[in-house]
Design a protein around this motif. Structure first.
Motif, PDB file in Angstrom:
ATOM      1  N   HIS A   1       0.856  -1.189   0.000  1.00 19.01           N
ATOM      2  CA  HIS A   1       0.000   0.000   0.000  1.00 19.01           C
ATOM      3  C   HIS A   1       0.891   1.237   0.000  1.00 19.01           C
ATOM      4  O   HIS A   1       1.636   1.483   0.949  1.00 19.01           O
ATOM      5  CB  HIS A   1      -0.907   0.014   1.236  1.00 19.01           C
ATOM      6  CG  HIS A   1      -1.931   1.109   1.230  1.00 19.01           C
ATOM      7  ND1 HIS A   1      -1.621   2.415   1.554  1.00 19.01           N
ATOM      8  CD2 HIS A   1      -3.267   1.103   0.937  1.00 19.01           C
ATOM      9  CE1 HIS A   1      -2.714   3.145   1.478  1.00 19.01           C
ATOM     10  NE2 HIS A   1      -3.725   2.377   1.094  1.00 19.01           N
ATOM     11  N   PHE A   2       0.831   2.002  -1.094  1.00 18.43           N
ATOM     12  CA  PHE A   2       1.543   3.269  -1.183  1.00 18.43           C
ATOM     13  C   PHE A   2       0.656   4.397  -0.655  1.00 18.43           C
ATOM     14  O   PHE A   2      -0.578   4.353  -0.788  1.00 18.43           O
ATOM     15  CB  PHE A   2       1.916   3.578  -2.628  1.00 18.43           C
ATOM     16  CG  PHE A   2       2.935   2.655  -3.230  1.00 18.43           C
ATOM     17  CD1 PHE A   2       4.120   2.373  -2.570  1.00 18.43           C
ATOM     18  CD2 PHE A   2       2.712   2.081  -4.475  1.00 18.43           C
ATOM     19  CE1 PHE A   2       5.067   1.527  -3.134  1.00 18.43           C
ATOM     20  CE2 PHE A   2       3.657   1.251  -5.048  1.00 18.43           C
ATOM     21  CZ  PHE A   2       4.837   0.963  -4.377  1.00 18.43           C
ATOM     22  N   SER A   3       1.291   5.432  -0.121  1.00 21.21           N
ATOM     23  CA  SER A   3       0.566   6.601   0.373  1.00 21.21           C
ATOM     24  C   SER A   3       0.877   7.807  -0.488  1.00 21.21           C
ATOM     25  O   SER A   3       2.051   8.111  -0.751  1.00 21.21           O
ATOM     26  CB  SER A   3       0.949   6.900   1.824  1.00 21.21           C
ATOM     27  OG  SER A   3       0.504   5.875   2.680  1.00 21.21           O
TER      28      SER A   3
ATOM     29  N   GLU B   1      10.441   1.909  -6.450  1.00 19.97           N
ATOM     30  CA  GLU B   1      10.484   3.100  -5.598  1.00 19.97           C
ATOM     31  C   GLU B   1       9.316   4.020  -5.965  1.00 19.97           C
ATOM     32  O   GLU B   1       9.228   4.487  -7.113  1.00 19.97           O
ATOM     33  CB  GLU B   1      11.793   3.865  -5.787  1.00 19.97           C
ATOM     34  CG  GLU B   1      13.042   3.060  -5.450  1.00 19.97           C
ATOM     35  CD  GLU B   1      14.305   3.878  -5.650  1.00 19.97           C
ATOM     36  OE1 GLU B   1      15.265   3.642  -4.902  1.00 19.97           O
ATOM     37  OE2 GLU B   1      14.329   4.735  -6.557  1.00 19.97           O
ATOM     38  N   TYR B   2       8.453   4.296  -4.981  1.00 16.39           N
ATOM     39  CA  TYR B   2       7.343   5.213  -5.227  1.00 16.39           C
ATOM     40  C   TYR B   2       7.619   6.536  -4.530  1.00 16.39           C
ATOM     41  O   TYR B   2       7.889   6.579  -3.329  1.00 16.39           O
ATOM     42  CB  TYR B   2       6.032   4.627  -4.722  1.00 16.39           C
ATOM     43  CG  TYR B   2       4.842   5.515  -5.044  1.00 16.39           C
ATOM     44  CD1 TYR B   2       4.559   5.874  -6.363  1.00 16.39           C
ATOM     45  CD2 TYR B   2       4.010   6.003  -4.040  1.00 16.39           C
ATOM     46  CE1 TYR B   2       3.494   6.687  -6.672  1.00 16.39           C
ATOM     47  CE2 TYR B   2       2.930   6.816  -4.342  1.00 16.39           C
ATOM     48  CZ  TYR B   2       2.668   7.161  -5.658  1.00 16.39           C
ATOM     49  OH  TYR B   2       1.605   7.969  -5.968  1.00 16.39           O
ATOM     50  N   LEU B   3       7.576   7.621  -5.308  1.00  9.59           N
ATOM     51  CA  LEU B   3       7.830   8.968  -4.820  1.00  9.59           C
ATOM     52  C   LEU B   3       6.572   9.803  -5.055  1.00  9.59           C
ATOM     53  O   LEU B   3       6.380  10.388  -6.130  1.00  9.59           O
ATOM     54  CB  LEU B   3       9.018   9.606  -5.545  1.00  9.59           C
ATOM     55  CG  LEU B   3      10.415   9.067  -5.269  1.00  9.59           C
ATOM     56  CD1 LEU B   3      10.640   7.683  -5.859  1.00  9.59           C
ATOM     57  CD2 LEU B   3      11.475  10.025  -5.806  1.00  9.59           C
TER      58      LEU B   3
ATOM     59  N   GLY C   1      -1.563   5.901  -4.952  1.00 11.68           N
ATOM     60  CA  GLY C   1      -1.995   5.669  -3.587  1.00 11.68           C
ATOM     61  C   GLY C   1      -2.977   4.513  -3.509  1.00 11.68           C
ATOM     62  O   GLY C   1      -3.932   4.446  -4.277  1.00 11.68           O
ATOM     63  N   GLY C   2      -2.734   3.558  -2.592  1.00 13.63           N
ATOM     64  CA  GLY C   2      -3.592   2.389  -2.455  1.00 13.63           C
ATOM     65  C   GLY C   2      -2.802   1.099  -2.584  1.00 13.63           C
ATOM     66  O   GLY C   2      -1.572   1.100  -2.635  1.00 13.63           O
ATOM     67  N   TRP C   3      -3.520  -0.018  -2.653  1.00 10.72           N
ATOM     68  CA  TRP C   3      -2.901  -1.339  -2.703  1.00 10.72           C
ATOM     69  C   TRP C   3      -2.522  -1.727  -4.127  1.00 10.72           C
ATOM     70  O   TRP C   3      -3.304  -1.530  -5.049  1.00 10.72           O
ATOM     71  CB  TRP C   3      -3.851  -2.392  -2.136  1.00 10.72           C
ATOM     72  CG  TRP C   3      -3.997  -2.339  -0.648  1.00 10.72           C
ATOM     73  CD1 TRP C   3      -5.054  -1.843   0.062  1.00 10.72           C
ATOM     74  CD2 TRP C   3      -3.048  -2.807   0.308  1.00 10.72           C
ATOM     75  NE1 TRP C   3      -4.823  -1.966   1.403  1.00 10.72           N
ATOM     76  CE2 TRP C   3      -3.602  -2.561   1.596  1.00 10.72           C
ATOM     77  CE3 TRP C   3      -1.789  -3.416   0.221  1.00 10.72           C
ATOM     78  CZ2 TRP C   3      -2.927  -2.897   2.769  1.00 10.72           C
ATOM     79  CZ3 TRP C   3      -1.128  -3.745   1.392  1.00 10.72           C
ATOM     80  CH2 TRP C   3      -1.694  -3.491   2.634  1.00 10.72           C
TER      81      TRP C   3
ATOM     82  N   ASP D   1       2.924   6.663   5.912  1.00 13.55           N
ATOM     83  CA  ASP D   1       2.751   5.217   6.071  1.00 13.55           C
ATOM     84  C   ASP D   1       2.957   4.483   4.747  1.00 13.55           C
ATOM     85  O   ASP D   1       2.503   4.931   3.695  1.00 13.55           O
ATOM     86  CB  ASP D   1       1.346   4.880   6.581  1.00 13.55           C
ATOM     87  CG  ASP D   1       1.141   5.259   8.029  1.00 13.55           C
ATOM     88  OD1 ASP D   1       2.120   5.602   8.705  1.00 13.55           O
ATOM     89  OD2 ASP D   1      -0.026   5.208   8.487  1.00 13.55           O
ATOM     90  N   MET D   2       3.607   3.338   4.853  1.00 10.37           N
ATOM     91  CA  MET D   2       3.650   2.333   3.800  1.00 10.37           C
ATOM     92  C   MET D   2       3.231   1.028   4.454  1.00 10.37           C
ATOM     93  O   MET D   2       3.620   0.752   5.594  1.00 10.37           O
ATOM     94  CB  MET D   2       5.062   2.215   3.218  1.00 10.37           C
ATOM     95  CG  MET D   2       5.292   1.039   2.285  1.00 10.37           C
ATOM     96  SD  MET D   2       7.047   0.928   1.798  1.00 10.37           S
ATOM     97  CE  MET D   2       7.033  -0.660   0.954  1.00 10.37           C
TER      98      MET D   2
END
Length: 316
Positions: free
Chosen positions: A146-148, A182-184, A219-221, A276-277
């Protein structure tokens, strides 16, 4: 996008807490499913069940009471603490890791990695969880993450990086290996997010890697998959291929598996905030290219059987 600024996570080694105990294998009942090959890898191969699960498999549902649950270390996980990069050096802490029920997940508990800052180094904590074993090489790496896009609390705008990656232990190794998601959400290093970077490394110093950037809010799963087989590395998001590297940009050494949530820099003060991740599960299948549909079935079968952890990966 040019990326001369990106550094390997192995530039400085750090202290670790919660050292691994003896590996404990969870019993697996029922049919755990099969690992199928991708389109380029030919027909699927059967993964014959054993009393501890299919061979060459790691699966963890992160169903723990907390980071000091003895099973967490016994199953081969540890938390980073102390100094070193990337991000804000000297701010790695075990305090940001926890396990909690999440109604948005597929079921059970999730691993939450919470990094916090008030804009100062003294007020910053970053968090990373990794395997204690260096047993992962070719095959399929996958995780539901889950990315925020926004902080859990406080003002937005931080250059935060939410990551899933296998990596070899030393950046000085001639066979250095690193494969990154990598999520930015807010970009960083001069780029404007949101973006998901997929990066295959050949050398850490001087940096030698290839990458691709997906400019999309995520953002999300999501299910993240890295398949390293037959001289190619393929990155997939929710079953769709994003990027493939080959030639010298493939694993050359055994790796461990990491999840981390960290800050590139501290662009502003302005009060405390936290990011949060979350991780629902992680999966690895040695020496097989597992198709997305087979991955979903395997995870569902583990959960139906009540199997929260399996580790039959040969010890190198």
């Amino acid at each position: 996008m040019s990326q001369p600024r990106r550094i390997s996570r192995r530039r400085v080694r750090t202290a670790l807490v919660l050292p691994a105990l003896l590996c404990v294998l969870a019993a697996c009942s029922g049919d755990p499913g099969t690992g199928g090959a991708s389109d380029a890898a030919g027909p699927a191969r059967e993964a014959s069940p054993t009393p501890t699960g299919p061979p060459g498999t790691l699966f963890d549902d992160f169903d723990y009471t907390g980071v000091y649950d003895p099973s967490f270390a016994a199953h081969g996980w540890q938390l980073r603490t102390g100094g070193g990069g990337p991000g804000i050096k000297g701010t790695w802490s075990a305090d940001g890791a926890s396990f909690l029920s999440d109604p948005t997940a597929e079921g059970g508990k999730v691993l939450r990695l919470r990094s916090s800052t008030d804009g100062t180094k003294q007020g910053t904590t970053q968090v990373e969880v990794q395997t204690t074993s260096r047993n992962f090489f070719t095959g399929t790496f996958a995780a539901r993450v889950h990315f925020s896009d926004e902080p859990a609390s406080g003002r937005d705008g931080d250059h935060v990086v939410q990551t899933f990656f296998p990596i070899s232990p030393s950046d000085a190794s001639e066979n250095y290996s690193e494969l990154d998601f990598e999520y930015l959400p807010n970009g960083g290093w001069g780029s404007v997010g949101p973006q998901l970077d997929t990066v295959s490394w050949h050398k850490a110093d001087p940096p030698d890697r290839v990458h691709q950037t997906l400019k999309r809010r995520l953002g999300g799963w999501h299910t993240l998959m890295i398949t390293a087989m037959d001289g190619e590395v393929t990155y997939s998001l929710d079953g769709k291929k994003l990027f493939t590297s080959s030639g010298k940009y493939v694993p050359r050494d055994r790796m461990d598996v990491h999840f981390s949530n960290w800050f590139i820099d501290l662009p502003f003060a302005g009060g405390p905030r936290s990011w949060d991740m979350k991780v629902d599960w992680v999966y690895y299948k040695a020496d097989e290219a597992v198709a997305p549909a087979d991955l979903r079935k395997t995870v569902a079968d583990f959960r139906t059987a009540g199997t929260a952890h399996v580790d039959t990966v040969p010890k190198g």
